[in-house]
Motif scaffolding. Structure first.
Motif, PDB file in Angstrom:
ATOM      1  N   GLN A   1       0.833  -1.206   0.000  1.00 25.95           N
ATOM      2  CA  GLN A   1       0.000   0.000   0.000  1.00 25.95           C
ATOM      3  C   GLN A   1       0.869   1.257   0.000  1.00 25.95           C
ATOM      4  O   GLN A   1       0.590   2.236  -0.726  1.00 25.95           O
ATOM      5  N   GLU A   2       1.943   1.228   0.828  1.00 28.01           N
ATOM      6  CA  GLU A   2       2.840   2.388   0.852  1.00 28.01           C
ATOM      7  C   GLU A   2       3.528   2.577  -0.498  1.00 28.01           C
ATOM      8  O   GLU A   2       3.660   3.703  -0.987  1.00 28.01           O
TER       9      GLU A   2
ATOM     10  N   GLU B   1       2.067   6.572  -6.854  1.00 26.64           N
ATOM     11  CA  GLU B   1       1.106   7.596  -7.282  1.00 26.64           C
ATOM     12  C   GLU B   1       1.671   8.995  -7.064  1.00 26.64           C
ATOM     13  O   GLU B   1       1.527   9.881  -7.912  1.00 26.64           O
ATOM     14  N   GLU B   2       2.337   9.178  -5.896  1.00 31.06           N
ATOM     15  CA  GLU B   2       2.940  10.485  -5.648  1.00 31.06           C
ATOM     16  C   GLU B   2       4.042  10.785  -6.665  1.00 31.06           C
ATOM     17  O   GLU B   2       4.174  11.925  -7.139  1.00 31.06           O
TER      18      GLU B   2
ATOM     19  N   THR C   1       1.103   4.024  -2.890  1.00 31.70           N
ATOM     20  CA  THR C   1       0.913   5.453  -2.612  1.00 31.70           C
ATOM     21  C   THR C   1       2.102   6.267  -3.108  1.00 31.70           C
ATOM     22  O   THR C   1       1.943   7.338  -3.722  1.00 31.70           O
TER      23      THR C   1
END
Length: 675
Positions: A547-548, A554-555, A551
């Protein structure tokens, strides 16, 4: 929001919708298409909603959907908690309104189908009260309510039958299996009957077998009665023990009870009851009477208008102000001025404490009475259901000790059963080995017979032995007795004992190995549990890290987009700055030809040309305005002249035609004269 859209698209692509959407096509749907998708989902829940919204007015569509969502108990989320805004968003097909509805509906389609089906029959018709005064309408409405209640009961029974685990297919399979078993039993009975009919005195033997079966059934019933009587005896003993304990408690209470303590207890009860009767209950009764009188007074007064309500509010404000003034006066007054103020304060505190303790005591007594009633009810219920009395703590301890002894016995029996199962497995393996050896010896014997040229001799010998054995068995069947059977049983038991004695050393060797196997199995279970916990922890950590990473990716993508966008803006700004610098160089240059190439000069030239052109156009406009009136008059005059010339032309043509007609007439007259 992306997870919500993924779930909606995934559910819409499945049965029974088969929309074949993806995230882009679903997000790019028009409001009418989005409303039609929502209507399709509602039609799957309630078949009455299957309508093309293009053939329906928007207000009717919103009203229909709003009514169904109300029956399904949907609550708007987000900033659409207001009914008007939610209705407006539903009419316009707004995505923030439609997407949560689709997500909520697709999560619980089977449940909502059931709710919509029940709402069709359970939502009562709203009949105004003035219509229910009619006897016919009232009776019809009463029948309608009875039918609704009957539907509820039937639906509950149907759900219970569905959830009971029985199905028609399973019952049919069971019936078919029972029929097959019945046919097999009938065939077996027929075979046994034919076999028994060949035996002498078979009727006598059947009668004895029937009597034996009857006696066994009687023995089972007697054993059942004996067990029931043992249970009743055990319950009677328990009841006797409880009664003895209660008698002992009562005797101890009677031995401890002295006249002084009884008198003291009675005096306390009398004081409490007298306080309740003389002080507390009259005050509560008076307070309730005042409240009832006040409520009756309020109910008897006519309805007040706005002016009267305003007067009452003014009076309330005045009284509150007076109250505040009195409180300030009391707070400012010195308590030392009144010698009895301290005693009054202490008396009021004691009275309040007394009332509070009396209320606590009354509540405790009511709670004790309620618990006593509940205990008696549960005791009666337990006696009525299973006929078992509620046991006390010491009886429960004895029962636990007894169960522990039974548990130890059970473990011993289970260990013996395990040993017997292991022994049975060893015997099966021995039997299999002996059969394999027998088969190998038979094959070897057949090979030797083939070599010696006497193939089939052993088979023939075996067949003759088998036939002779069958004949001897048939001969022995006629004269066999119970003694022969018992002798055979003794032989079998002796053979089993011999086998056990032969296998006992092997079983003794297997016992420590079995113990070691159990220890290894326990260690394996422990290690496996540790592995499962560790794997679960690692899996959770892996999911968190994924998940990290997702994320962060995406960033990174967002930052890359931002970086490229900023680079593009930077290039555009650099080009603009370069153009501005070139323009400044050209503008500052002393060469007039170079200055003419500047954008400013070009724009100034264009502005001057446009201004001169505008000036010329304004002059032309002025000339047109000035010459418009005379020109229009000249146009009208030309039109009049054209009409006049046209009229003259017509007159000339008419005169020419008349002259030609007269000449023709004259010529015809002359011809006549000549004739």
């Amino acid at each position: 929001m992306s997870e919500q859209l993924k779930f909606i698209v995934e559910q819409l692509n499945r049965e029974p919708f088969k929309k074949n959407f993806n995230l882009i096509t679903f997000d790019s749907l028009e409001p009418m298409q989005l409303l039609q998708t929502l209507n399709d989902v509602l039609a799957e829940i309630d078949s009455k909603q299957e309508i093309d919204i293009r053939e329906e007015m928007p207000e009717q569509t919103a009203k229909r959907m709003f009514t169904l969502l109300g029956l399904l108990k949907y609550k708007p989320t987000g900033g659409f908690s207001d009914t008007s805004s939610f209705r407006q968003g539903l009419v316009t097909g707004s995505k923030p309104v439609i997407h949560p509805i689709l997500h909520w509906l697709l999560q619980r389609v089977p449940e909502l189908k059931k709710r919509a089906y029940l709402a069709r029959f359970l939502v009562k018709l709203d009949v105004p009260g003035e219509f229910l005064t009619d006897d016919v309408i009232s009776e019809t409405y009463h029948q309608y309510e009875e039918l609704v209640e009957g539907f509820k009961s039937y639906h509950k029974e149907c759900e219970q039958l569905r959830n009971s685990g029985f199905s028609t297919a399973e019952i049919r399979r069971d019936i078919a299996a029972m029929e097959e078993e019945k046919d097999q039993l009938i065939k077996r009975v027929e075979r046994l009957r034919k076999r028994v009919e060949s035996v002498s005195n078979h009727q006598r033997m059947l009668e004895l077998a029937r009597q034996l079966r009857v006696e066994k059934e009687r023995e089972e019933s007697l054993a059942h009665q004996k067990q029931e009587q043992k249970n009743q005896l055990f319950q009677a003993e328990q009841r006797l023990q409880r009664c003895q304990i209660q008698l002992k408690d009562l005797r101890q209470a009677a031995s401890d009870a002295k006249p002084e303590s009884l008198m003291k207890r009675l005096e306390e009860e009398i004081k409490f009851n007298s306080y309740m009767v003389s002080d507390k209950l009259p005050k509560e009764l008076e307070r309730m009477r005042r409240k009832v009188h006040y409520l009756q007074k309020v109910a008897s007064e006519p309805a007040m208008g706005h002016a009267e309500l305003a007067d009452l509010e003014d009076k309330i404000k005045q009284l509150s102000q007076m109250n505040q003034v009195m409180e300030k006066k009391v707070s400012r007054s010195d308590p030392m001025d009144d010698n009895l103020a301290l005693y009054r304060q202490q008396a009021s505190i004691i009275a309040r404490k007394k009332e509070a303790k009396a209320e606590e005591l009354q509540g405790a007594r009511e709670e004790l009475a309620g618990l006593t009633r509940e205990l008696n009810a549960k005791s009666n219920q337990a006696r009525g259901q299973g006929g078992v009395e509620i046991i006390r703590a010491d009886e429960f301890k004895r029962y636990v000790a007894k169960m522990r002894g039974k548990n130890i016995t059970y473990k011993k029996k289970r260990q013996e059963t395990a040993e017997l199962k292991a022994e049975f497995g060893i015997l099966q393996r021995t039997e299999e080995i002996l059969r394999q050896r027998h088969t190998a010896e038979l094959q070897q014997l057949q090979t030797l017979e083939a070599q010696r040229g006497i193939s089939g001799f052993s088979e023939t010998q075996e067949e003759l032995e088998r036939v002779s054995a069958i004949k001897s068995e048939l001969d022995e069947l006629k004269g066999r007795t119970l003694d022969d059977m018992s002798e055979m049983v003794k032989k079998l038991n002796s053979a089993i004992v011999e086998k056990k004695s032969a296998l006992s050393p092997i079983i003794k060797e297997l016992r420590p190995l079995r113990q070691q196997c159990q220890e290894l199995a326990e260690e394996y279970d422990e290690k496996k549990a540790q592995y499962d916990t560790c794997a679960a922890g690692l899996e959770s950590n892996r999911s968190k890290l994924e998940q990290e990473v997702r994320t962060l990716r995406e960033e990174i993508a967002q930052e890359e987009n931002r970086y490229h966008h900023i680079n593009c803006q930077k290039e555009v700004i650099e080009i603009q700055m370069q153009r501005a610098a070139d323009e400044m160089k050209v503008y500052v240059s002393s060469d007039p030809q170079t200055r003419k190439k500047s954008i400013r000069e070009q724009y100034m030239k264009n502005i001057a040309e446009q201004e001169s052109l505008g000036k010329k156009l304004r002059e032309q406009q002025k000339q047109v305005k000035e010459s418009h009136g005379p020109n229009m008059r000249q146009v009208r005059m030309w039109k009049d002249l054209e009409q006049l010339l046209e009229c003259k032309k017509q007159c000339y043509l008419r005169a020419q035609s008349q002259t030609s007609i007269g000449q023709v007439i004259q010529d015809s007259g002359e011809d006549r004269l000549v004739l």
